[in-house]
Write a protein that holds these residues in place. Structure first.
Motif, PDB file in Angstrom:
ATOM      1  N   VAL A  55      19.388 -61.757   6.358  1.00 35.14           N
ATOM      2  CA  VAL A  55      19.249 -60.308   6.222  1.00 35.14           C
ATOM      3  C   VAL A  55      20.122 -59.731   5.123  1.00 35.14           C
ATOM      4  O   VAL A  55      19.808 -58.665   4.578  1.00 35.14           O
ATOM      5  N   LEU A  56      21.229 -60.384   4.758  1.00 28.70           N
ATOM      6  CA  LEU A  56      22.121 -59.788   3.763  1.00 28.70           C
ATOM      7  C   LEU A  56      21.454 -59.694   2.391  1.00 28.70           C
ATOM      8  O   LEU A  56      21.864 -58.905   1.538  1.00 28.70           O
ATOM      9  N   ASN A  57      20.422 -60.497   2.153  1.00 27.83           N
ATOM     10  CA  ASN A  57      19.717 -60.434   0.877  1.00 27.83           C
ATOM     11  C   ASN A  57      19.119 -59.057   0.636  1.00 27.83           C
ATOM     12  O   ASN A  57      19.147 -58.536  -0.469  1.00 27.83           O
ATOM     13  N   ASN A  58      18.579 -58.457   1.688  1.00 27.49           N
ATOM     14  CA  ASN A  58      17.999 -57.118   1.599  1.00 27.49           C
ATOM     15  C   ASN A  58      17.824 -56.593   3.015  1.00 27.49           C
ATOM     16  O   ASN A  58      16.799 -56.812   3.652  1.00 27.49           O
ATOM     17  N   PRO A  59      18.852 -55.918   3.559  1.00 31.57           N
ATOM     18  CA  PRO A  59      18.801 -55.491   4.963  1.00 31.57           C
ATOM     19  C   PRO A  59      17.603 -54.621   5.315  1.00 31.57           C
ATOM     20  O   PRO A  59      17.178 -54.610   6.470  1.00 31.57           O
ATOM     21  N   SER A  60      17.062 -53.882   4.350  1.00 29.91           N
ATOM     22  CA  SER A  60      15.886 -53.047   4.640  1.00 29.91           C
ATOM     23  C   SER A  60      14.622 -53.885   4.696  1.00 29.91           C
ATOM     24  O   SER A  60      13.794 -53.734   5.594  1.00 29.91           O
ATOM     25  N   LEU A  61      14.470 -54.794   3.729  1.00 21.90           N
ATOM     26  CA  LEU A  61      13.288 -55.641   3.674  1.00 21.90           C
ATOM     27  C   LEU A  61      13.227 -56.591   4.855  1.00 21.90           C
ATOM     28  O   LEU A  61      12.151 -56.930   5.339  1.00 21.90           O
ATOM     29  N   PHE A  62      14.417 -57.019   5.340  1.00 25.71           N
ATOM     30  CA  PHE A  62      14.477 -57.969   6.458  1.00 25.71           C
ATOM     31  C   PHE A  62      15.022 -57.294   7.723  1.00 25.71           C
ATOM     32  O   PHE A  62      15.835 -57.864   8.438  1.00 25.71           O
ATOM     33  N   ASP A  63      14.545 -56.079   7.969  1.00 24.88           N
ATOM     34  CA  ASP A  63      14.975 -55.318   9.147  1.00 24.88           C
ATOM     35  C   ASP A  63      14.338 -55.910  10.403  1.00 24.88           C
ATOM     36  O   ASP A  63      13.113 -55.903  10.560  1.00 24.88           O
ATOM     37  N   ILE A  64      15.154 -56.406  11.303  1.00 25.00           N
ATOM     38  CA  ILE A  64      14.671 -57.087  12.504  1.00 25.00           C
ATOM     39  C   ILE A  64      13.874 -56.156  13.406  1.00 25.00           C
ATOM     40  O   ILE A  64      13.043 -56.603  14.191  1.00 25.00           O
ATOM     41  N   ASN A  65      14.074 -54.845  13.299  1.00 31.79           N
ATOM     42  CA  ASN A  65      13.363 -53.894  14.155  1.00 31.79           C
ATOM     43  C   ASN A  65      12.072 -53.373  13.524  1.00 31.79           C
ATOM     44  O   ASN A  65      11.415 -52.503  14.102  1.00 31.79           O
ATOM     45  N   ASP A  66      11.743 -53.878  12.338  1.00 34.50           N
ATOM     46  CA  ASP A  66      10.502 -53.475  11.680  1.00 34.50           C
ATOM     47  C   ASP A  66       9.465 -54.576  11.897  1.00 34.50           C
ATOM     48  O   ASP A  66       9.613 -55.678  11.363  1.00 34.50           O
TER      49      ASP A  66
END
Length: 738
Positions: free
Chosen positions: A217-228
């Motif tokens: 997730v640190l690569n892109n927290p928005s792109l890899f948002d676990i709740n999306d």
């Protein structure tokens, strides 16, 4: 002197070809350039100093205000940080991060030549600068430089990263990086990240799977948002990429990689910050997502000290929350309201209601696409007017109508006789619009889709499929959200001038420098609907209010145009029974109910849905024959628009060309069926009288008694073939009605 003793005259050397001379000069210049570049690099390198770390990095709060720039909406200061020495960060955690972000970290010079080439290429093409591709560069950007994306800042980053890599032990750099990098959800550093996702702040207790997930997730927290839900596939692919890198480095075995790749680690998320509590949490979330779309990264948004001025009007927003929470049926369990209001001509989202509490549910009913039902008919009207059709042309109003061998119906199989297009719009007559789009217009559904997209309905896969769907005119699939509908109708209100809907007015940095302004959207504003076509649509939709399905909007006591919309189908709770009886319940339920109404100052859309996913039956919430858009959606709309427009002038709409308002003595389009009776000719300045039969009353009931026993059978008006619905809508939607 004898001839033998004479010195021989040397032969003349041939001249070099001009192309060879040019190549020689180019080669010389090339080598001079290389020497100059190398010399410049070493000069700049020697004169570059490593600055002091950004001491204020941990306290740079990004604040968000309402449109006045003064009243606080909230902030993105969510920083949770706890530094730990590298000795307390186990090797598998370190390896997971290097496997994800920089696999040559321990051997590279602090920069990535390929990353430099990529950045140079983007600069040459005028595209946005990319961030550092090595861990050292990312660390330098956060700890030593500003967040602005400029060429000079990028070169500073490269030189400082190179010098830092030569002067500082790699372990020290990795320690700093692991304690400052952003992992999403306000977590800066590995300790805070473990706490945010797994409630485990001690890195020594993180498992391999947990470490790999955090590195993912640190690569892109928005792109890899676990709740999306949309990010789930991306997360799994990236997670497996990290595990593969750990295997290659020898951290884990092939067997472990195979076992760990089967599933993500179990999450144990920490409770979210209360700053997102309540209905305004949806505004903050929407503003944050728009900042991301504008190119601001997570470090800037959460820790860049930005000042964000939104388009939301404090007074209007408070009034919308009141309308969305108080002006509802008494039965409210599992009932959802989405509302949005846009300022015509500007695209500013003035107010939005996505739900009662963002912390309890992140489903935003104002931005979630739904079936617009008859709310799509104004786009058919616009397409027809552009195609040369008159509002006085005659169409079949009786039910059923045959389209491509299928019989399609009006709501409750109502008959209206042969009607003008104006009357069909006023009373929302399905068969007349089928006649218009599918019988009388060449490529009618495609032209309808063109008009909808021109007005501002987003281009989506579902809508594009509608180009070949005869029932597109009745909005049978999730084509649009309340935000989309409010903005598209705002295009009509602005005489055909489209403006992109947005929630951010201005973004300034901590130094007061303007980083982005809504003025940059001016180039996207354009006249997408012909001015006179838009004015004719406004004229027809005012008739909907004056004597049609939206009569209650007259209570606003000012010029109003608008359109009701409901979409029928089979509710989620009835789909099993419907499958068992081979479709006997098709079209029985109301799945969405809309009222989108506008004045020249505000365009506001209200949507009602029911059930956990918004696919439940609305009819039990009203004692009317069905949950019509002219009932509770219009009532909720009035509760917002009345106070929102208080004190503003009673502006009227511009009249269309006089010639368009005159009745044509010879209709340019003949009826599809032989009329049983000749309709009365409309007067020169007024529309024709309404038909003798009228649709069911749309007035809301304040004391719903549940679904009435004598509810008429609702024949589904939609096309009976699959219409390309989303995975959340597995039934075959019945289409729209009133």
């Amino acid at each position: 002197m004898s001839e033998a003793r004479r010195r021989a005259v040397p032969a003349r050397k041939p001249k070099k070809h001009w192309a060879l001379r040019v190549l020689g000069w180019l080669a010389a210049l090339f080598f001079v350039g290389i020497i100059g570049a190398v010399a410049t690099f070493f000069i700049v390198y020697q004169t570059t100093d490593i600055p002091d770390p950004n001491k204020e990095f941990a306290t740079n709060t990004t604040t968000v205000t309402f449109a006045d720039g003064q009243q606080a909406l909230g902030s993105f200061y969510d920083q949770n940080r706890h530094s730990v020495p590298l000795a307390q960060i186990p090797k598998h955690v370190q390896d997971a991060v290097t496997a994800a972000e920089d696999r040559t970290f321990w051997t590279n010079p602090g920069i990535s030549p390929s990353g430099m080439v990529r950045a140079a290429w983007n600069i040459a093409r005028g595209e946005q600068l990319q961030g550092g591709s090595t861990i050292t560069q990312q660390y330098v950007k956060v700890m030593y430089l500003t967040q602005e994306r400029t060429v000079s800042r990028k070169f500073q980053e490269l030189f400082i990263a190179t010098k830092l890599s030569r002067s500082q032990d790699k372990s020290k750099t990795l320690e700093g990086y692991l304690n400052t990098v952003y992992f999403g959800y306000g977590a800066y550093g590995i300790s805070a990240a473990g706490d945010a996702y797994f409630q485990q702040s001690d890195p020594r207790k993180l498992s391999v799977q947990q470490a790999a997930f955090l590195a993912t997730v640190l690569n892109n927290p928005s792109l890899f948002d676990i709740n999306d839900p949309r990010a789930s596939k991306r997360i799994v692919e990236r997670y497996r990429y990290v595990l593969d890198g750990m295997r290659q480095s020898g951290t884990i075995t092939q067997a472990q990689q195979t076992a760990y790749s089967k599933s993500l680690p179990k999450m144990n998320m920490k409770k979210k910050s209360n700053r997102f509590k309540g209905p305004n949490g949806f505004l903050l979330d929407m503003a944050r997502k728009e900042l991301q779309r504008l190119g601001f990264d997570e470090d800037q948004i959460s820790g860049g000290g930005l000042k964000v001025v939104t388009t939301f009007d404090l007074k209007a927003q408070n009034q919308m929350v009141i309308a969305g929470t108080q002006e509802l049926p008494k039965k409210r369990n599992n009932l959802h309201v989405g509302m949005a209001s846009v300022r015509p001509g500007t695209g500013e989202l003035v107010a939005m209601y996505g739900g009662p509490d963002f912390l309890k549910s992140q489903l935003n009913w104002a931005t979630r696409p739904a079936r617009p039902g008859s709310g799509f008919k104004p786009f058919a009207l616009a397409a027809a007017l552009k195609d040369g059709t008159s509002v006085w042309d005659i169409f079949q109003g009786d039910s059923p109508i045959e389209i491509q061998g299928q019989e399609l119906n009006n709501e409750f199989d109502e008959d209206y006789g042969d009607v003008t297009l104006l009357k069909a719009t006023e009373q929302s007559i399905n068969t007349a619009f089928y006649d218009l789009v599918d019988n009388k217009m060449e490529n009618g559904p495609a032209k309808l889709v063109d008009a909808a997209e021109a007005a501002g309905i987003p281009k989506t896969k579902a809508l594009e499929i509608g180009r070949n769907n005869p029932s597109t005119v009745l909005g049978p699939d999730p084509y649009a959200s309340p935000v989309d509908m409010a903005n598209a109708y705002a295009t009509f209100a602005a005489d055909g001038m489209y403006a992109p809907v947005h929630t951010i007015k201005k973004v300034t940095g901590p130094d007061g420098k303007v980083l982005w302004s809504e003025k940059s959207l001016d180039k996207q504003k354009a006249r997408r609907i012909d001015q006179n076509v838009a004015r004719m649509v406004n004229y027809a939709l005012q008739d909907v209010v004056e004597k049609g399905t939206g009569e209650d909007a007259k209570e606003l006591d000012r010029p109003v145009a608008g359109k009701t919309g409901t979409a029928g189908g089979v509710a989620a709770e009835h789909r099993k029974a419907n499958a068992a009886c081979d479709g006997c319940k098709d079209g029985d339920d109301t799945l969405t109910s809309w009222w989108t109404g506008y004045t020249p100052q505000l365009s506001t859309s209200v949507l009602y849905r029911a059930g956990t996913t918004g696919e439940g039956d609305l009819d039990p919430y009203s004692s009317d024959d069905a949950f019509f858009g002219g009932g509770w959606p219009l009532k909720t709309w009035l509760a917002f628009m009345d106070p929102a427009l208080a004190g503003q002038p009673d502006m009227g709409f511009q009249d269309p060309d006089e010639d368009e308002l005159k009745d044509s003595p010879t209709p340019t389009i003949t009826p599809s069926e032989t009329p049983t009776s000749t309709p009365p000719a409309p007067p020169t300045s007024t529309p024709p009288a309404p038909p003798t039969s009228t649709p069911p009353t749309d007035k809301p009931s304040t004391t719903p008694t549940g679904k009435p026993t004598g509810k008429p059978t609702r024949t589904p008006p939609g096309w009976p073939f699959p219409t390309g619905g989303t995975p959340n809508t597995p039934d075959k939607p019945g289409g729209g009605d009133q």
